[in-house]
Design an enzyme around this catalytic site. Structure first.
Site, PDB file in Angstrom:
ATOM      1  CB  CYS A   1      43.746  34.462  38.065  1.00  0.00           C
ATOM      2  SG  CYS A   1      44.742  33.845  36.679  1.00  0.00           S
TER       3      CYS A   1
ATOM      4  N   GLY B   1      39.106  41.103  45.122  1.00  0.00           N
ATOM      5  CA  GLY B   1      39.811  42.213  45.738  1.00  0.00           C
ATOM      6  C   GLY B   1      40.535  43.076  44.723  1.00  0.00           C
TER       7      GLY B   1
ATOM      8  CB  CYS C   1      50.075  34.753  47.405  1.00  0.00           C
ATOM      9  SG  CYS C   1      49.165  33.255  46.999  1.00  0.00           S
TER      10      CYS C   1
END
Length: 465
Positions: free
Chosen positions: A104, A109, A226
């Site tokens: 994903c 980053g 997250c």
């Protein structure tokens, strides 16, 4: 002040106790912490940003803000990233030569960190299911100068059919309820509900069911979110252990006291304290959860003779002709090439006039929507070759002589806008373009000393009125 849902607050007061919950709620009202990573692949990476405050445990990472117009960003010398989000790729401990999947991946980053760890060896498959977000993923991987990435736009089911028991390591930064991003993205609060948390857990299990099919025996899964939600963190790790006999691995690369650990009481298996939790009150970054799980068995060499034969026959049709190689060499011979592309004459292929060095050659990729395969060198036109932006960023990994270093901020901004620039040089033909010695584009100098602009139109910055 964030308008946190009552159900959210009640939940974490019960889980954490009133005092610790209030610390979390108070921290979520504080300003988000910004950080950036410096790209060790680039030859010139002496950035102008403040480097006094390091992100704990992460090499070449510092607190500070980055502008998308700065040469550091445009050249792929830095990547702006939430400090907590740097940890999943770091704890993966990727080694050169491994086969790695970022399932994903957007906006990139974690992929850029995984790719730099491979050092041009092995394979990175960077996948993003969203067709709109995969564009940013490609741009960031190109900017970072990574040459061995296969970028795909697929769901996990399609990938699992192509890559059974293929990867040494898989990073799944799973779609989640986003609780850890509330202060950075208050809009995420609007989507939150207990029902949405359950929906996210179901989606995570669906993705992970396919991910484990792609891990080699003995391979490692890095799972991260997250969110603070135990349903999406400790409970998901417990589910993986119970259903796939995976082992939770200790994470020895983290020494900072700003990093907390998973709560065994929030799951149902042993060793959940080996997982990592990042709370806003720890003052490191946004909320994050991370764990490493190992598949049963030991890593070994997979048998890929059959797929090699199939793919070799097909790709012979994409080989460069002798004349095409000469057109390309006429341009590339002017530059110093990184070692991973120095043998381009043996490995480069051409498809629809696009010349590229594939990231993978032994695997049948039929059924995948491929956004980019390896390093795009450029485009063949009528009896000539035009080098591409990806190549320019990759060439920034080694010292170059055929470079125009723009002399002023005004010329630099003009070039980013897509304009030509007058330069004082004896160089002619294709050159690399830099500002503050950071290479970010190709240009072409005509006899009149005008630098023709080859900065991609899709990346250009519009002039302000």
């Amino acid at each position: 002040m964030l308008n946190l849902p009552i159900e959210f607050k009640d939940k974490y007061q019960k889980l954490l106790g009133n005092d610790e919950a209030e610390k979390m709620f108070s921290a979520m009202d504080q300003e988000s912490k910004k950080a950036y990573r410096i790209n060790p692949l680039k030859f010139e990476n002496n950035v102008s940003y403040d480097k006094t405050e390091e992100v704990p445990d992460i090499p070449n990472a510092f607190y500070g803000e980055v502008s998308g117009q700065d040469p550091e960003w445009v050249s792929g010398t830095v990547y702006s990233q939430d400090p907590s989000a740097m940890f999943p790729a770091w704890i993966a401990n990727v080694q050169a030569g491994e086969k790695v999947l970022d399932l994903c991946a957007a906006p990139g980053g974690k992929s850029t960190a995984l790719g730099q760890a491979l050092k041009g060896e092995g394979l990175l498959v960077a996948n993003e299911i969203s067709a709109s977000r995969v564009k940013a993923l490609r741009e960031n991987i190109e900017r970072w100068g990574i040459s061995n990435a296969l970028i795909t736009n697929n769901d996990s089911f399609a990938l699992a059919k192509v890559f059974p028991q293929f990867f040494d390591k898989i990073l799944v930064d799973a779609p989640c309820s986003g609780e850890g991003m509330f202060r950075k993205n208050p809009e995420a609060i609007e989507y939150w509900s207990p029902e949405y948390v359950q929906t996210c857990q179901d989606r995570q299990q669906e993705i992970l069911e396919q991910a484990v099919k792609m891990l080699k025996p003995g391979g490692k899964l890095i799972y991260s979110t997250c969110t603070f939600s135990p349903e999406e963190d400790e409970e998901i790790v417990s589910w993986l252990v119970k259903n796939y006999k995976m082992e939770i691995q200790p994470i020895t690369m983290i020494n900072s006291d700003k990093v907390s650990h998973g709560r065994p009481e929030w799951g149902s298996v042993d060793h959940l304290e080996r997982t990592l939790r990042f709370w806003p009150q720890d003052n490191l970054g946004e909320g994050q959860f991370a764990a490493i799980l190992k598949m049963p068995g030991e890593l070994g060499k997979e048998n890929s003779k059959k797929s090699k034969k199939k793919k070799k026959d097909k790709r012979n049709n994409l080989s460069l002709t002798k004349d095409e190689k000469e057109y390309i060499a006429k341009v590339l011979d002017k530059f110093n090439l990184p070692k991973e592309i120095s043998d381009w004459q043996k490995r480069a292929l051409v498809r629809k006039d696009h010349v590229f060095i594939p990231a993978i050659s032994e695997q049948n990729l039929k059924g995948l929507n491929i956004v980019n395969d390896g390093l795009e060198l450029g485009i063949l036109k009528k009896k000539r070759f035009e080098p591409g932006h990806h190549l320019a960023e990759a060439l920034g990994q080694v010292e170059q002589k055929n470079v125009i270093n723009l002399s002023s901020e005004e010329d630099y901004m003009s070039y980013l806008h897509g304009e030509t620039v007058k330069v004082d040089t004896d160089l002619r033909g294709f050159v690399l373009v830099a500002f503050n010695k950071m290479i970010f584009s190709f240009g072409k100098i005509a006899g009149n000393g005008v630098l023709k602009n080859f900065y991609p139109k899709g990346l250009r910055i519009l002039k302000k009125d």
